[in-house]
Enzyme design. Structure first.
Site, short mmCIF file in Angstrom:
data_model
loop_
_atom_site.label_atom_id
_atom_site.label_comp_id
_atom_site.label_asym_id
_atom_site.label_seq_id
_atom_site.Cartn_x
_atom_site.Cartn_y
_atom_site.Cartn_z
N TYR A 1 0.82 -1.22 0.00
CA TYR A 1 0.00 0.00 0.00
C TYR A 1 0.85 1.27 0.00
CZ TYR A 1 -3.98 -2.99 0.16
OH TYR A 1 -4.92 -3.94 -0.20
N GLN B 1 -15.22 1.38 -6.43
CA GLN B 1 -14.46 0.31 -5.77
C GLN B 1 -12.99 0.71 -5.67
OE1 GLN B 1 -15.78 -3.78 -7.45
NE2 GLN B 1 -16.39 -2.27 -8.96
N ASN B 2 -12.65 1.81 -6.34
CA ASN B 2 -11.24 2.20 -6.41
C ASN B 2 -10.80 2.89 -5.12
OD1 ASN B 2 -11.44 1.25 -8.97
ND2 ASN B 2 -11.57 3.27 -9.94
N VAL B 3 -9.57 2.62 -4.74
CA VAL B 3 -9.04 3.23 -3.52
C VAL B 3 -8.17 4.44 -3.85
CG1 VAL B 3 -9.25 1.08 -2.20
CG2 VAL B 3 -7.10 1.58 -3.38
N HIS C 1 -14.56 0.36 -1.07
CA HIS C 1 -13.43 -0.50 -0.68
C HIS C 1 -12.34 0.29 0.06
CE1 HIS C 1 -14.50 -3.77 -3.90
NE2 HIS C 1 -15.27 -3.82 -2.83
N LEU D 1 -14.27 -2.17 -21.66
CA LEU D 1 -13.49 -2.61 -22.82
C LEU D 1 -13.99 -3.94 -23.35
CD1 LEU D 1 -9.63 -2.21 -22.22
CD2 LEU D 1 -11.05 -1.14 -23.99
N GLU D 2 -14.38 -4.81 -22.41
CA GLU D 2 -14.87 -6.15 -22.79
C GLU D 2 -16.01 -6.52 -21.85
OE1 GLU D 2 -11.50 -8.60 -20.37
OE2 GLU D 2 -11.04 -7.87 -22.40
C1 BJW Z 1 -11.43 -0.82 -18.97
C2 BJW Z 1 -10.31 -0.14 -19.36
C3 BJW Z 1 -10.53 1.07 -20.00
C4 BJW Z 1 -9.61 -1.89 -18.46
N1 BJW Z 1 -11.79 1.50 -20.17
N2 BJW Z 1 -12.68 -0.39 -19.15
C5 BJW Z 1 -18.73 -16.13 -3.96
C6 BJW Z 1 -19.87 -15.40 -4.27
C7 BJW Z 1 -20.06 -14.14 -3.75
C8 BJW Z 1 -19.11 -13.55 -2.94
C9 BJW Z 1 -17.98 -14.26 -2.64
C10 BJW Z 1 -17.80 -15.55 -3.12
N3 BJW Z 1 -16.62 -16.00 -2.64
C11 BJW Z 1 -16.06 -15.03 -1.88
C12 BJW Z 1 -16.88 -13.97 -1.88
C13 BJW Z 1 -16.66 -12.69 -1.23
C14 BJW Z 1 -15.55 -11.86 -1.83
C15 BJW Z 1 -15.49 -12.00 -3.34
O1 BJW Z 1 -16.20 -11.36 -4.08
N4 BJW Z 1 -14.60 -12.85 -3.84
C16 BJW Z 1 -14.53 -13.08 -5.28
C17 BJW Z 1 -13.07 -13.06 -5.72
C18 BJW Z 1 -15.27 -14.35 -5.59
N5 BJW Z 1 -15.87 -10.50 -1.49
C19 BJW Z 1 -15.52 -9.98 -0.32
O2 BJW Z 1 -14.85 -10.59 0.49
C20 BJW Z 1 -16.03 -8.59 -0.03
N6 BJW Z 1 -16.70 -8.60 1.21
C21 BJW Z 1 -17.86 -9.25 1.39
O3 BJW Z 1 -18.40 -9.90 0.51
O4 BJW Z 1 -18.39 -9.09 2.64
C22 BJW Z 1 -19.63 -9.74 2.95
C23 BJW Z 1 -20.76 -8.75 2.97
C24 BJW Z 1 -21.05 -7.99 1.87
C25 BJW Z 1 -22.13 -7.09 1.90
C26 BJW Z 1 -22.87 -6.94 3.02
C27 BJW Z 1 -22.57 -7.70 4.15
C28 BJW Z 1 -21.51 -8.60 4.12
C29 BJW Z 1 -14.86 -7.62 0.09
C30 BJW Z 1 -14.21 -7.37 -1.24
C31 BJW Z 1 -12.98 -6.49 -1.08
C32 BJW Z 1 -12.30 -6.29 -2.41
N7 BJW Z 1 -11.06 -5.71 -2.21
C33 BJW Z 1 -10.22 -5.44 -3.38
C34 BJW Z 1 -8.77 -5.14 -2.91
C35 BJW Z 1 -8.69 -4.05 -1.90
C36 BJW Z 1 -8.40 -2.75 -2.50
C37 BJW Z 1 -7.00 -2.62 -3.01
O5 BJW Z 1 -6.05 -3.20 -2.50
O6 BJW Z 1 -6.88 -1.85 -3.96
O7 BJW Z 1 -10.75 -4.39 -4.17
S1 BJW Z 1 -10.11 -6.79 -4.53
C38 BJW Z 1 -9.95 -5.82 -5.96
O8 BJW Z 1 -11.04 -6.17 -6.86
C39 BJW Z 1 -10.18 -4.37 -5.50
C40 BJW Z 1 -11.18 -3.89 -6.53
O9 BJW Z 1 -11.92 -2.80 -6.02
C41 BJW Z 1 -12.00 -5.12 -6.82
C42 BJW Z 1 -12.76 -5.05 -8.10
O10 BJW Z 1 -11.90 -5.04 -9.20
P1 BJW Z 1 -12.31 -4.22 -10.49
O11 BJW Z 1 -12.40 -2.78 -10.16
O12 BJW Z 1 -13.48 -4.84 -11.13
O13 BJW Z 1 -10.99 -4.38 -11.38
P2 BJW Z 1 -10.58 -5.56 -12.38
O14 BJW Z 1 -9.11 -5.45 -12.60
O15 BJW Z 1 -11.11 -6.86 -11.95
O16 BJW Z 1 -11.33 -5.20 -13.75
C43 BJW Z 1 -11.00 -4.07 -14.52
C44 BJW Z 1 -12.03 -3.96 -15.63
O17 BJW Z 1 -11.78 -2.75 -16.34
C45 BJW Z 1 -11.99 -5.10 -16.64
O18 BJW Z 1 -13.32 -5.56 -16.86
C46 BJW Z 1 -11.43 -4.43 -17.91
O19 BJW Z 1 -12.06 -4.94 -19.11
C47 BJW Z 1 -11.85 -3.01 -17.71
N8 BJW Z 1 -10.96 -2.03 -18.34
N9 BJW Z 1 -9.18 -0.92 -19.00
C48 BJW Z 1 -12.84 0.69 -19.73
N10 BJW Z 1 -9.50 1.80 -20.44
#
Ligand code: BJW
Length: 234
Positions: free
Chosen positions: A58, A93-95, A111, A203-204
């Site tokens: 971080y 979701q971005n930090v 997040h 993008l996709e």
């Molecule tokens: C472009 C582009 C351009 C590129 N133009 N587009 C099974 C089912 C349901 C849930 C779970 C499950 N198993 C486990 C879980 C829970 C878990 C989870 O979801 N796990 C999965 C991996 C399955 N979730 C959690 O644990 C969350 N908590 C939770 O569920 O608590 C329970 C609860 C919820 C609600 C109420 C009560 C209780 C917590 C999740 C925490 C996520 N943390 C992170 C990291 C921390 C931050 C950090 O260090 O920065 O957050 S993970 C990481 O992924 C980060 C992001 O915010 C998050 C999402 O990623 P994002 O933004 O989608 O990025 P990418 O890289 O995946 O995608 C980029 C996209 O952009 C792509 O589609 C490209 O095509 C596109 N792109 N360039 C337009 N120029």
């Protein structure tokens, strides 16, 4: 489809909106950082096991922020909030702080935020622009250790009640630059009402693309300004 000007809009953003500012997305480069899977760094267990590694992860990302700037997509969303007659809730979701710097104010960082820390003792949330390590102490209570104010896997994201309340009554839900891998954000499209217009801009196709009625494919800096201009009728 035109919307009443006083309608409530919810916009969800992910790492893709900041990609063209120079910040890597999570699932690029196979989601690796120094050969660690992001999922192995962004957890409470990883922090407990190896805090120095997690602080370094971080610290590096926090240090990169002054070198990047909001892009045309961040600026367009700030314009939408300023010029739309109804409520525009931006959930990111971005930090990073690029939406804040672009001028968005009705903004929820579900997040957490890189530029904040949280006291493990008194739970105060603190502005934290510099590096953080195991010796960092909370200025509020003077004693507690400080951790990054980041929602890790297995932790409950922030502001969930307020987000779901607004999703239930919004007329439009748009998801921009998010892969649909991570819940609960990936499930927001299923929490809106049956009449809500749902649009994915990416993008996709994301993992949950089928749940959206409309899709726009391309780069955020092209798609988002055009989408905002269309909503504002200009
Ligand atoms: C472009 C582009 C351009 C590129 N133009 N587009 C099974 C089912 C349901 C849930 C779970 C499950 N198993 C486990 C879980 C829970 C878990 C989870 O979801 N796990 C999965 C991996 C399955 N979730 C959690 O644990 C969350 N908590 C939770 O569920 O608590 C329970 C609860 C919820 C609600 C109420 C009560 C209780 C917590 C999740 C925490 C996520 N943390 C992170 C990291 C921390 C931050 C950090 O260090 O920065 O957050 S993970 C990481 O992924 C980060 C992001 O915010 C998050 C999402 O990623 P994002 O933004 O989608 O990025 P990418 O890289 O995946 O995608 C980029 C996209 O952009 C792509 O589609 C490209 O095509 C596109 N792109 N360039 C337009 N120029």
């Amino acid at each position: 489809m035109t919307l009443p000007r006083e309608a409530t809009l919810v916009i969800l953003t992910g790492a893709g909106i900041s990609a063209e500012s120079g910040l890597r997305t999570f699932r690029d480069a196979n989601g690796l950082w120094e050969n660690h899977r992001v999922e192995d760094v962004a957890t409470p267990e990883a922090f407990h096991r190896n805090p120095a590694l997690v602080y370094r992860f971080y610290n590096e990302r926090r240090r990169s922020l002054p070198g990047v700037q909001p892009n045309a997509a961040h600026l367009a969303l700030a314009r939408l909030e300023r010029e739309w007659a109804g409520e525009v809730l931006l959930v990111t979701q971005n930090v990073d702080d690029l939406h804040d710097r672009a001028g968005s104010r009705n903004l929820l960082h579900m997040h957490g935020e890189l530029l904040k820390g949280r006291c493990l003792g008194c739970h105060a949330v603190l502005d934290w622009p510099g590096d953080m390590d195991s010796d960092s102490r909370c200025p509020a209570c003077g004693r507690g250790r400080v951790r990054p104010h980041i929602v890790w896997f297995g932790e409950v994201p922030l502001e969930m009640e307020s987000i779901y309340r607004t999703l239930e009554r919004c007329a439009l839900f748009a998801a921009i630059g998010t892969s649909g891998h991570v819940y609960p954000a990936a499930g927001f499209v299923g929490a809106v009402g049956p009449e809500t217009r749902t649009v994915e801009l990416n993008l996709e196709p994301s993992r949950v693309a089928d749940a959206f009625r409309e899709h726009r494919a391309g780069r955020a800096t092209d798609l988002v300004p055009a989408f905002v201009a269309e909503l504002l009728g200009s």
